[in-house]
Structure formats: structure tokens, C-alpha cells
Motif scaffolding. Structure first.
Motif, PDB file in Angstrom:
ATOM      1  N   ALA A 186       0.807  -1.224   0.000  1.00 18.67           N
ATOM      2  CA  ALA A 186       0.000   0.000   0.000  1.00 18.67           C
ATOM      3  C   ALA A 186       0.839   1.273   0.000  1.00 18.67           C
ATOM      4  O   ALA A 186       0.351   2.337  -0.372  1.00 18.67           O
ATOM      5  N   ALA A 187       2.103   1.168   0.427  1.00 19.52           N
ATOM      6  CA  ALA A 187       2.956   2.355   0.519  1.00 19.52           C
ATOM      7  C   ALA A 187       4.428   1.957   0.429  1.00 19.52           C
ATOM      8  O   ALA A 187       4.787   0.808   0.703  1.00 19.52           O
ATOM      9  N   LEU A 188       5.246   2.924   0.067  1.00 20.37           N
ATOM     10  CA  LEU A 188       6.699   2.744   0.047  1.00 20.37           C
ATOM     11  C   LEU A 188       7.305   3.676   1.082  1.00 20.37           C
ATOM     12  O   LEU A 188       6.811   4.795   1.281  1.00 20.37           O
ATOM     13  N   PRO A 189       8.368   3.260   1.758  1.00 17.68           N
ATOM     14  CA  PRO A 189       8.961   4.120   2.796  1.00 17.68           C
ATOM     15  C   PRO A 189       9.686   5.336   2.197  1.00 17.68           C
ATOM     16  O   PRO A 189      10.152   5.288   1.063  1.00 17.68           O
ATOM     17  N   GLU A 190       9.744   6.414   2.965  1.00 20.91           N
ATOM     18  CA  GLU A 190      10.480   7.616   2.541  1.00 20.91           C
ATOM     19  C   GLU A 190      11.953   7.296   2.298  1.00 20.91           C
ATOM     20  O   GLU A 190      12.610   7.964   1.500  1.00 20.91           O
ATOM     21  N   SER A 191      12.457   6.263   2.962  1.00 20.61           N
ATOM     22  CA  SER A 191      13.869   5.885   2.806  1.00 20.61           C
ATOM     23  C   SER A 191      14.192   5.402   1.389  1.00 20.61           C
ATOM     24  O   SER A 191      15.355   5.217   1.051  1.00 20.61           O
ATOM     25  N   LEU A 192      13.155   5.224   0.568  1.00 19.12           N
ATOM     26  CA  LEU A 192      13.377   4.853  -0.835  1.00 19.12           C
ATOM     27  C   LEU A 192      14.358   5.811  -1.506  1.00 19.12           C
ATOM     28  O   LEU A 192      15.196   5.403  -2.311  1.00 19.12           O
ATOM     29  N   GLY A 193      14.270   7.061  -1.157  1.00 23.67           N
ATOM     30  CA  GLY A 193      15.118   8.090  -1.760  1.00 23.67           C
ATOM     31  C   GLY A 193      16.602   7.919  -1.474  1.00 23.67           C
ATOM     32  O   GLY A 193      17.439   8.568  -2.110  1.00 23.67           O
ATOM     33  N   GLU A 194      16.936   7.044  -0.532  1.00 18.43           N
ATOM     34  CA  GLU A 194      18.345   6.817  -0.196  1.00 18.43           C
ATOM     35  C   GLU A 194      19.018   5.829  -1.145  1.00 18.43           C
ATOM     36  O   GLU A 194      20.238   5.633  -1.094  1.00 18.43           O
TER      37      GLU A 194
END
Length: 198
Positions: free
Chosen positions: A17-25
Motif C-alpha cells: 500500500a505504501a513505500l517508505p520515505e527511505s526509498l530516496g536513499e
């Protein structure tokens, strides 16, 4: 911590349902495959931090209603596939900042009613697929600024009543698909300027 990861495949994770903000790392990531993630309703703002990303595949993410403005920060992105994102109602204005984008698939985005005016800034775009965008009532005048565009597919755009005069400015266009555009009552005079059309 997966700093060296270049490809992330989450194909058909139906319950995601969602991806973590840490994806950007994941700064080395070049390919993000989220096809058939049918429960995914949004993408994190940190998406824009994926500066190495060249391919973003969101095909059949049927719950996705919007894309973050940070999308425009993906300066390496060449392919964006949003085919079958039937709940996607709008595209961010920042889309026009994707200067490397060559292929954009919006086929089957049945809720998409309009394209942002910034669309014309996609100077590298060669292929644009808008088939089955049944809510799309008009195309922006800025469409004519897509000087690299060779293929434009508008089949089954049943709400499309007219084409902009700027269409004639697409000097590189070789393929134009207008089948089953049942509301299209006339073609612009500028159509005759499309000398590359085959």
C-alpha cells in the motif's frame, strides 16, 4: 543501506500500500518496477532523490491517484510507464522538467481529464501513448513544442472532441493513431504540415 542497489523489482506485490520515505536513499537505483502493485495509492516525496533512475514502471497501479511534484527532479528518467493507472486523475506540473524522458505511456489512464501545460517542455520525448484515456477532453497547445516526437497514440480517446492547431508543428511525427476517437468531429488544417507522417 542498499547503496549499491541498481534495480528494485516489486512486480505484482498486490498488497503493498505504501513505500517508505527511505526509498530516496537508494541513490544508485536505475530501474524501479512497481507493475501490478494494485494497492499502492501514493509514492513518497523522496522519489525525486533517485537521481540515477532511468526507468519507472507503474503499469496497472490501479489505486494510484496522484504523483508527487518531486517527480520532476528525476533528471535521468528516460521511460515512465503509467499504463492502466485507472485512478490517476492528474499529472504534476513538474512533469515538464523531465528533460531526458523519451517514452511516456499513459494508455488506459481512464480518469485523466487533462495534461499539464508544462507538457511541451518534454523536449526529448519521442513516444507518447494516450490510448484509452477516455476522460481526456483536450490536448494542451504546448503539444506542438514536442519537436522530437515521432509516435503519438490517441486511440479510444472517446471524449477528445478536437486536436490543437499546434499539432502541425510536430515535424518529426511519423505515426499518428486516432482510431475510435468517437467524439472527434474535425481535424485541424495544420495536419497537412506533418510531412514526416507515414
Amino acid at each position: 543501506q542498499l547503496q549499491a542497489l541498481t534495480k528494485l523489482n516489486l512486480y505484482a506485490c498486490f498488497s503493498l500500500a505504501a513505500l517508505p520515505e527511505s526509498l530516496g536513499e537508494l541513490r544508485a537505483l536505475t530501474t524501479l518496477d512497481l507493475r501490478f502493485c494494485r494497492s499502492l495509492a501514493a509514492l513518497p516525496d523522496s522519489l525525486g532523490e533517485l537521481q540515477a533512475l532511468t526507468t519507472l514502471n507503474l503499469k496497472y497501479c490501479e489505486s494510484l491517484t496522484a504523483l508527487p511534484e518531486s517527480l520532476g527532479q528525476l533528471q535521468a528518467l528516460t521511460t515512465l510507464n503509467l499504463g492502466g493507472c485507472e485512478s490517476l486523475a492528474a499529472l504534476p506540473e513538474s512533469l515538464g522538467q523531465l528533460r531526458a524522458l523519451t517514452t511516456l505511456n499513459l494508455s488506459g489512464c481512464e480518469s485523466l481529464a487533462a495534461l499539464p501545460e508544462s507538457f511541451g517542455q518534454l523536449q526529448a520525448l519521442t513516444e507518447l501513448y494516450l490510448g484509452n484515456c477516455r476522460s481526456l477532453a483536450a490536448l494542451p497547445d504546448s503539444l506542438g513544442q514536442l519537436q522530437a516526437l515521432t509516435r503519438l497514440s490517441l486511440y479510444y480517446c472517446t471524449s477528445l472532441a478536437a486536436l490543437p492547431d499546434s499539432l502541425g508543428q510536430l515535424e518529426a511525427l511519423t505515426k499518428l493513431y486516432l482510431g475510435e476517437c468517437t467524439s472527434l468531429a474535425a481535424l485541424p488544417e495544420s495536419l497537412g504540415q506533418l510531412q514526416a507522417l507515414t
